[in-house]
Design an enzyme around this catalytic site. Structure first.
Site, PDB file in Angstrom:
ATOM      1  CG  ASN A  36      27.083  -6.395  49.128  1.00  0.00           C
ATOM      2  OD1 ASN A  36      26.075  -6.199  49.651  1.00  0.00           O
ATOM      3  ND2 ASN A  36      27.846  -5.338  48.872  1.00  0.00           N
TER       4      ASN A  36
ATOM      5  CB  THR B 171      30.802   6.787  57.668  1.00  0.00           C
ATOM      6  OG1 THR B 171      30.019   6.065  56.833  1.00  0.00           O
ATOM      7  CG2 THR B 171      31.089   8.343  57.546  1.00  0.00           C
TER       8      THR B 171
ATOM      9  CE  LYS C 235      27.273  -4.592  55.295  1.00  0.00           C
ATOM     10  NZ  LYS C 235      28.521  -3.787  54.795  1.00  0.00           N
TER      11      LYS C 235
ATOM     12  N   GLY D 162      26.808   0.543  61.743  1.00  0.00           N
ATOM     13  CA  GLY D 162      25.896   1.716  61.255  1.00  0.00           C
ATOM     14  C   GLY D 162      26.167   2.822  62.210  1.00  0.00           C
ATOM     15  N   GLY D 163      27.155   3.536  61.836  1.00  0.00           N
ATOM     16  CA  GLY D 163      27.484   5.003  62.560  1.00  0.00           C
ATOM     17  C   GLY D 163      28.164   4.925  63.777  1.00  0.00           C
TER      18      GLY D 163
ATOM     19  CE  LYS E 105      38.361  -1.813  46.275  1.00  0.00           C
ATOM     20  NZ  LYS E 105      38.691  -0.577  45.465  1.00  0.00           N
TER      21      LYS E 105
ATOM     22  CB  THR F  63      24.373   2.493  52.547  1.00  0.00           C
ATOM     23  OG1 THR F  63      24.437   1.805  51.591  1.00  0.00           O
ATOM     24  CG2 THR F  63      25.736   2.719  53.207  1.00  0.00           C
TER      25      THR F  63
ATOM     26  CB  ILE G  84      31.636   3.898  45.773  1.00  0.00           C
ATOM     27  CG1 ILE G  84      31.692   4.916  47.129  1.00  0.00           C
ATOM     28  CG2 ILE G  84      32.901   3.551  45.155  1.00  0.00           C
ATOM     29  CD1 ILE G  84      32.669   6.051  46.545  1.00  0.00           C
TER      30      ILE G  84
ATOM     31  CB  CYS H  68      23.288  -6.782  44.096  1.00  0.00           C
ATOM     32  SG  CYS H  68      23.281  -8.524  44.188  1.00  0.00           S
TER      33      CYS H  68
HETATM   34  C1  LIG Z   1      32.429   4.690  50.719  1.00  0.00           C
HETATM   35  C2  LIG Z   1      31.699   3.626  51.327  1.00  0.00           C
HETATM   36  C3  LIG Z   1      32.174   2.337  50.495  1.00  0.00           C
HETATM   37  C4  LIG Z   1      31.040   1.089  51.019  1.00  0.00           C
HETATM   38  N1  LIG Z   1      31.613  -0.037  50.281  1.00  0.00           N
HETATM   39  C5  LIG Z   1      30.663  -1.241  50.476  1.00  0.00           C
HETATM   40  C6  LIG Z   1      31.014  -2.546  49.831  1.00  0.00           C
HETATM   41  O1  LIG Z   1      32.122  -2.561  49.024  1.00  0.00           O
HETATM   42  N2  LIG Z   1      30.325  -3.497  50.287  1.00  0.00           N
HETATM   43  C7  LIG Z   1      29.569  -3.560  51.321  1.00  0.00           C
HETATM   44  O2  LIG Z   1      29.076  -4.576  51.640  1.00  0.00           O
HETATM   45  N3  LIG Z   1      29.330  -2.282  52.171  1.00  0.00           N
HETATM   46  C8  LIG Z   1      30.101  -1.292  51.743  1.00  0.00           C
HETATM   47  N4  LIG Z   1      29.623  -0.070  52.263  1.00  0.00           N
HETATM   48  C9  LIG Z   1      28.631   0.002  53.620  1.00  0.00           C
HETATM   49  C10 LIG Z   1      29.523  -0.134  54.784  1.00  0.00           C
HETATM   50  O3  LIG Z   1      30.302  -1.456  54.829  1.00  0.00           O
HETATM   51  C11 LIG Z   1      28.616  -0.164  55.957  1.00  0.00           C
HETATM   52  O4  LIG Z   1      27.763  -1.131  56.125  1.00  0.00           O
HETATM   53  C12 LIG Z   1      27.825   1.237  56.241  1.00  0.00           C
HETATM   54  O5  LIG Z   1      28.657   2.162  55.678  1.00  0.00           O
HETATM   55  C13 LIG Z   1      27.310   1.389  57.669  1.00  0.00           C
HETATM   56  O6  LIG Z   1      28.448   1.554  58.521  1.00  0.00           O
HETATM   57  P1  LIG Z   1      29.041   2.908  58.849  1.00  0.00           P
HETATM   58  O7  LIG Z   1      27.644   3.853  59.248  1.00  0.00           O
HETATM   59  O8  LIG Z   1      29.791   2.792  59.943  1.00  0.00           O
HETATM   60  O9  LIG Z   1      29.636   3.729  57.624  1.00  0.00           O
HETATM   61  C14 LIG Z   1      30.177   1.129  51.755  1.00  0.00           C
HETATM   62  C15 LIG Z   1      30.002   2.198  52.546  1.00  0.00           C
HETATM   63  C16 LIG Z   1      30.542   3.525  52.281  1.00  0.00           C
HETATM   64  C17 LIG Z   1      30.485   4.858  53.142  1.00  0.00           C
END
Ligand SMILES: Cc1cc2nc3c(=O)[nH]c(=O)nc-3n(C[C@H](O)[C@H](O)[C@H](O)COP(=O)(O)O)c2cc1C
Length: 300
Positions: free
Chosen positions: A131, A269, A168, A246-247, A49, A196, A75, A134
């Site tokens: 990342n 997710t 990213k 993404g999904g 993370k 996201t 979060i 921000c």
């Molecule tokens: C609970 C949660 C925490 C996340 N924390 C981070 C993070 O710390 N750093 C980051 O770059 N992306 C973070 N993301 C984004 C995911 O890495 C990913 O880019 C995004 O959820 C899309 O993929 P998915 O649809 O498979 O979840 C987070 C996503 C979720 C759902």
């Protein structure tokens, strides 16, 4: 599963399925499952993370909202900060049987430089992920939404490490391909997408924002087609490899991302629903058999 082996930025991986940053807590999983986690680790590389320079508590609750086909999280990147990560988490993550990718985020270039230099100097770390979702504290502009901001951020850190840098990308940008080109031009070795999508669920009783952080990030199957479009657009714009996400919830979804131009994929997710999803998705991808053809068309 050896036929799925790939290289990402020169780092050999036993397969093409990573976790998406922030969606799988390997330290908690090790506590729960012991060495069985290491024997059946669900991913082919582990992405931490996001680590920030100072410790963060994250956003106030509530932090999650379920939506059709996905969820919205606010979060707020809680983490122990750089020193806490290096002393507390890194020694435990170094035990994982796969290459380690450390995700970092800085609120200005000085912070980013310190993070990249400290993390990139550690032998346990195979790659870094920046990342950029921000705001720049000086300009207020979301770094990953703006090619010039992304160019400046990547240039600031490029010489601070010899390790591969993955940038990213944020989907909350008018032109993700232009941002990807800027990242590549500034020295990124790969790009990952999508993060996201910004969303704001309302409390059905009060019609006020439900999340403690007011807005959050939408993830899960609901964003898959958005991600596929952005991966294809970015694949047409850059030569560096793409980590597509993404999904993704099945091997077929993963194959879609490879067909759209990703070299490897990441699962986010879906791991909350099924903690062994990464392994299952790798096996499904293998069983589908199209991997070789797609990979030849779009080499990593
Ligand atoms: C609970 C949660 C925490 C996340 N924390 C981070 C993070 O710390 N750093 C980051 O770059 N992306 C973070 N993301 C984004 C995911 O890495 C990913 O880019 C995004 O959820 C899309 O993929 P998915 O649809 O498979 O979840 C987070 C996503 C979720 C759902």
């Amino acid at each position: 599963m050896s036929d799925l082996s790939v290289e990402l930025c020169g780092v050999p991986l036993r397969g093409p399925v990573l976790n998406a940053s922030g969606t799988f807590d390997a330290i908690a999983a090790r506590r729960a499952f012991g060495d069985a986690l290491l024997e059946r680790f669900p991913f082919d590389a582990f992405v931490t993370k996001t680590v920030t320079l100072a410790p963060r508590q994250g956003n106030p609750p509530p932090r999650l909202w379920e939506t059709p086909g996905g969820m919205v999280n606010s979060i707020g990147l809680p983490n122990k900060g750089l020193d806490g990560f290096l002393d507390g988490d890194l020694p435990q993550l170094a035990d994982l049987p796969v290459p380690l990718v450390v995700s970092v985020m800085g609120f200005d270039h000085t912070e980013l430089e310190r993070l990249v230099q400290a993390v990139g100097g550690r032998d346990e770390v195979a790659m870094l992920e920046l990342n950029v979702s921000c705001p720049n504290v000086e300009t207020g502009i979301l770094v990953g939404a703006d090619p010039a901001e992304t160019d400046a951020a990547v240039r600031a850190v490029r010489d601070r490490t010899t390790k591969p840098l993955i940038v990213k990308l944020s989907p909350n940008s008018v032109d993700p391909a232009a941002v990807a080109r800027a990242a590549e031009g500034a020295g990124a070795d790969a790009v990952s997408l999508i993060n996201t999508l910004k969303g704001m669920p309302l409390d059905p009783r009060t019609r006020a924002p439900w999340l403690g952080g007011r807005t959050g990030g939408l993830s899960g199957p609901a964003i898959r087609v958005v991600a596929l479009e952005q991966v294809a657009a970015v694949a047409g714009a850059v030569d560096v490899p793409i980590v597509g996400m993404g999904g993704i919830a099945s091997g077929s979804d993963a194959l879609d991302f490879l067909a759209a131009g990703a070299g490897v994929v990441a699962v986010g997710t879906e791991s909350f629903r099924d903690p062994s999803a990464g392994r299952r998705i790798g096996a499904e991808l293998f069983a589908l058999g199209g991997f070789e053809t797609v990979r030849k068309r779009q080499p990593v």
